[in-house]
Motif scaffolding. Structure first.
Motif, PDB file in Angstrom:
ATOM      1  N   PHE A 184      16.228  43.157 -51.403  1.00  0.00           N
ATOM      2  CA  PHE A 184      16.528  41.629 -51.520  1.00  0.00           C
ATOM      3  C   PHE A 184      16.352  40.762 -50.302  1.00  0.00           C
ATOM      4  CE2 PHE A 184      20.811  41.152 -49.725  1.00  0.00           C
ATOM      5  CZ  PHE A 184      21.167  42.326 -49.457  1.00  0.00           C
ATOM      6  N   VAL A 231      15.294  32.984 -60.239  1.00  0.00           N
ATOM      7  CA  VAL A 231      16.657  32.427 -59.500  1.00  0.00           C
ATOM      8  C   VAL A 231      17.492  31.985 -60.942  1.00  0.00           C
ATOM      9  CG1 VAL A 231      18.342  31.307 -58.031  1.00  0.00           C
ATOM     10  CG2 VAL A 231      16.197  32.047 -57.354  1.00  0.00           C
ATOM     11  N   VAL A 245      24.362  26.851 -54.474  1.00  0.00           N
ATOM     12  CA  VAL A 245      22.888  26.906 -53.941  1.00  0.00           C
ATOM     13  C   VAL A 245      21.888  27.063 -54.993  1.00  0.00           C
ATOM     14  CG1 VAL A 245      21.673  28.374 -52.462  1.00  0.00           C
ATOM     15  CG2 VAL A 245      24.013  28.041 -51.812  1.00  0.00           C
ATOM     16  N   SER A 247      21.679  26.016 -58.070  1.00  0.00           N
ATOM     17  CA  SER A 247      21.561  24.996 -58.763  1.00  0.00           C
ATOM     18  C   SER A 247      20.503  23.585 -57.734  1.00  0.00           C
ATOM     19  CB  SER A 247      23.043  24.072 -59.151  1.00  0.00           C
ATOM     20  OG  SER A 247      23.392  24.967 -59.967  1.00  0.00           O
ATOM     21  N   MET A 257      27.851  38.675 -51.309  1.00  0.00           N
ATOM     22  CA  MET A 257      27.430  39.118 -49.928  1.00  0.00           C
ATOM     23  C   MET A 257      27.552  37.682 -49.082  1.00  0.00           C
ATOM     24  SD  MET A 257      24.256  41.613 -50.626  1.00  0.00           S
ATOM     25  CE  MET A 257      24.719  42.942 -51.766  1.00  0.00           C
ATOM     26  N   PRO A 310      21.254  47.556 -51.935  1.00  0.00           N
ATOM     27  CA  PRO A 310      22.229  47.833 -53.375  1.00  0.00           C
ATOM     28  C   PRO A 310      21.950  48.851 -54.303  1.00  0.00           C
ATOM     29  CG  PRO A 310      20.285  46.187 -53.214  1.00  0.00           C
ATOM     30  CD  PRO A 310      20.513  46.722 -51.899  1.00  0.00           C
TER      31      PRO A 310
HETATM   32  C1  LIG Z   1      21.766  42.270 -54.038  1.00  0.00           C
HETATM   33  C2  LIG Z   1      21.831  41.048 -54.946  1.00  0.00           C
HETATM   34  C3  LIG Z   1      20.592  40.652 -55.596  1.00  0.00           C
HETATM   35  C4  LIG Z   1      20.518  39.558 -56.484  1.00  0.00           C
HETATM   36  N1  LIG Z   1      19.358  39.256 -57.422  1.00  0.00           N
HETATM   37  C5  LIG Z   1      19.471  38.155 -58.062  1.00  0.00           C
HETATM   38  C6  LIG Z   1      18.305  37.701 -58.619  1.00  0.00           C
HETATM   39  O1  LIG Z   1      17.351  38.150 -58.305  1.00  0.00           O
HETATM   40  N2  LIG Z   1      18.389  36.517 -59.239  1.00  0.00           N
HETATM   41  C7  LIG Z   1      19.393  35.689 -59.418  1.00  0.00           C
HETATM   42  O2  LIG Z   1      19.522  34.626 -60.154  1.00  0.00           O
HETATM   43  N3  LIG Z   1      20.635  35.977 -58.880  1.00  0.00           N
HETATM   44  C8  LIG Z   1      20.599  36.960 -58.135  1.00  0.00           C
HETATM   45  N4  LIG Z   1      21.832  37.643 -57.592  1.00  0.00           N
HETATM   46  C9  LIG Z   1      22.940  36.889 -57.732  1.00  0.00           C
HETATM   47  C10 LIG Z   1      22.984  35.468 -56.825  1.00  0.00           C
HETATM   48  O3  LIG Z   1      23.211  35.960 -55.524  1.00  0.00           O
HETATM   49  C11 LIG Z   1      24.126  34.536 -57.288  1.00  0.00           C
HETATM   50  O4  LIG Z   1      24.167  34.262 -58.362  1.00  0.00           O
HETATM   51  C12 LIG Z   1      24.448  33.404 -56.267  1.00  0.00           C
HETATM   52  O5  LIG Z   1      24.681  34.117 -54.944  1.00  0.00           O
HETATM   53  C13 LIG Z   1      25.021  32.502 -56.701  1.00  0.00           C
HETATM   54  O6  LIG Z   1      25.065  31.559 -55.658  1.00  0.00           O
HETATM   55  P1  LIG Z   1      25.374  29.899 -55.984  1.00  0.00           P
HETATM   56  O7  LIG Z   1      25.683  29.241 -54.453  1.00  0.00           O
HETATM   57  O8  LIG Z   1      24.491  29.285 -56.596  1.00  0.00           O
HETATM   58  O9  LIG Z   1      26.816  29.928 -56.763  1.00  0.00           O
HETATM   59  P2  LIG Z   1      28.388  29.874 -56.422  1.00  0.00           P
HETATM   60  O10 LIG Z   1      28.506  28.460 -56.223  1.00  0.00           O
HETATM   61  O11 LIG Z   1      28.489  30.767 -55.261  1.00  0.00           O
HETATM   62  O12 LIG Z   1      29.028  30.697 -57.508  1.00  0.00           O
HETATM   63  C14 LIG Z   1      28.849  29.952 -58.987  1.00  0.00           C
HETATM   64  C15 LIG Z   1      29.145  31.319 -59.772  1.00  0.00           C
HETATM   65  O13 LIG Z   1      28.237  32.300 -59.574  1.00  0.00           O
HETATM   66  C16 LIG Z   1      29.043  33.534 -59.216  1.00  0.00           C
HETATM   67  N5  LIG Z   1      28.562  34.254 -58.331  1.00  0.00           N
HETATM   68  C17 LIG Z   1      28.416  34.188 -56.996  1.00  0.00           C
HETATM   69  N6  LIG Z   1      27.947  35.284 -56.398  1.00  0.00           N
HETATM   70  C18 LIG Z   1      27.593  36.149 -57.206  1.00  0.00           C
HETATM   71  C19 LIG Z   1      27.286  37.274 -57.038  1.00  0.00           C
HETATM   72  N7  LIG Z   1      26.768  38.053 -56.132  1.00  0.00           N
HETATM   73  N8  LIG Z   1      27.165  38.409 -58.379  1.00  0.00           N
HETATM   74  C20 LIG Z   1      27.786  37.656 -59.384  1.00  0.00           C
HETATM   75  N9  LIG Z   1      27.992  36.328 -59.711  1.00  0.00           N
HETATM   76  C21 LIG Z   1      28.019  35.511 -58.438  1.00  0.00           C
HETATM   77  C22 LIG Z   1      30.504  33.124 -59.213  1.00  0.00           C
HETATM   78  O14 LIG Z   1      31.430  34.051 -59.505  1.00  0.00           O
HETATM   79  C23 LIG Z   1      30.491  31.801 -59.855  1.00  0.00           C
HETATM   80  O15 LIG Z   1      30.882  32.236 -61.133  1.00  0.00           O
HETATM   81  C24 LIG Z   1      21.971  38.777 -56.703  1.00  0.00           C
HETATM   82  C25 LIG Z   1      23.155  39.324 -55.915  1.00  0.00           C
HETATM   83  C26 LIG Z   1      23.049  40.127 -54.985  1.00  0.00           C
HETATM   84  C27 LIG Z   1      24.213  40.693 -54.269  1.00  0.00           C
END
Ligand SMILES: Cc1cc2nc3c(=O)[nH]c(=O)nc-3n(C[C@H](O)[C@H](O)[C@H](O)COP(=O)(O)OP(=O)(O)OC[C@H]3O[C@@H](n4cnc5c(N)ncnc54)[C@H](O)[C@@H]3O)c2cc1C
Ligand code: FES
Length: 281
Positions: free
Chosen positions: A47, A76, A82, A84, A245, A267
């Protein structure tokens, strides 16, 4: 040595809407400095952190394959701050890419073996990378039978539909696409949850068969026992954890489960490793 916290500047080269709910978009990035592409050498399963100035960074699985040159691709889901903002960005906009990070699927160990890929929802991203990698003419001979079991809620929620259709036509990969339900009378693939389709379609386990399982926790929870019933050893099943993370480098302690740093030690883990972890994931 390069500062691992500094992202490579990348330009959005193409954006495609993947799903009918428009919540999943695929972004193709090109590196502003072509030399950075070489430095960003990655393996299928890793990732990276996508960074948007003033908004933050998010870990996202790399959806392109190391065999695809000239760009890096990510899909995504729009869930929060982020992601959005990223969805509002346009072709030509410049942002940051940091990585690659984490470990990858055990490509060398799986050479000469059958590989069963099992995916659900948008976690299919690194599985796309894996399939493109294995089907590349330089690599296809390295693996025996390849089975793909991939499920989404509805046909319109499947990712990479053109590629799925192209893989369906090939005779060197066995595709088992499924949806939870559909009213489409022309739907010609499976209907049912991923664990049930795995039970019916997965090839028999044996010393020479590995499984990669990537999807929402509920799918993984119900698929692992099916694979065990089919005879897969814990050490032959690979899965991924997606803990919250920050640094992605094993420094900040945001992602750890017990003494395991998901960002650095994972992961990707075997089912045996996951079972040995404290129940914090
Ligand atoms: C190793 C890894 C690989 C990933 N690969 C993908 C991918 O290929 N495509 C993709 O769309 N997303 C992926 N994700 C999830 C993605 O990182 C989160 O959706 C993202 O960090 C949300 O950030 P935000 O600022 O948009 O949301 P925030 O404003 O931080 O959070 C909004 C919502 O997202 C949820 N959220 C935040 N971080 C995570 C997380 N790590 N896992 C589950 N829910 C989370 C929160 O609980 C909340 O409901 C991955 C996560 C990891 C750790
Ligand atoms: S995200 Fe910082 S230690 Fe894993």
């Amino acid at each position: 040595m390069r500062n691992p916290y500094l992202p490579y500047p990348v330009r959005i080269d193409a954006i495609s809407v993947e799903t009918e709910d428009k919540n999943l978009k695929t972004f193709k990035f090109v590196f502003l400095d072509p030399a950075d592409e070489k430095k960003f050498a990655y393996k299928a399963g890793q990732f990276a952190e996508l960074s948007v100035a003033g908004k933050g960074e998010i870990p996202i699985g790399i959806a392109s394959s190391p065999t695809e040159k000239g760009f890096a691709m990510f899909t995504v889901n729009k869930v929060g701050l982020v992601s959005s903002f990223l969805h509002s960005m346009k072709v030509g906009d410049v942002m940051g890419l940091r990585g690659p990070m984490g470990n990858w699927y055990p490509w060398e160990r799986m050479e000469g073996k059958n590989v069963v890929i099992i995916g659900g929802g948008f976690a299919f991203t690194t599985l796309r990378s894996s399939i493109i990698y294995m089907l590349h003419p330089d690599n296809r001979k390295k693996f025996k039978d390849i089975h793909v079991i991939y499920g989404a809620r509805t046909p319109g929620m499947l990712l990479y539909r053109e590629e799925l259709a192209a893989w369906e036509q090939r005779d060197d990969i066995h595709m088992h696409i499924t949806v939870d339900g559909t009213s489409d009378p022309n739907w010609k693939y499976n209907v049912g949850f991923v664990p049930a389709v795995t039970e019916k379609k997965a090839p028999p386990a044996g010393k020479d068969t590995y499984a990669i399982v990537c999807g929402p926790p509920i799918m993984i929870k119900f698929t692992l026992p099916v694979l065990e019933r089919l005879g897969f050893a814990d050490s032959a099943i690979y899965t991924t954890l997606e803990n919250r993370m920050k640094c992605g480098l094993g420094k900040c302690g945001r992602c750890n489960v017990g003494n395991v740093y998901v960002c650095k030690d994972g992961p990707v883990f075997t089912a045996r490793q996951v079972k040995a972890m404290p129940m914090e994931y």
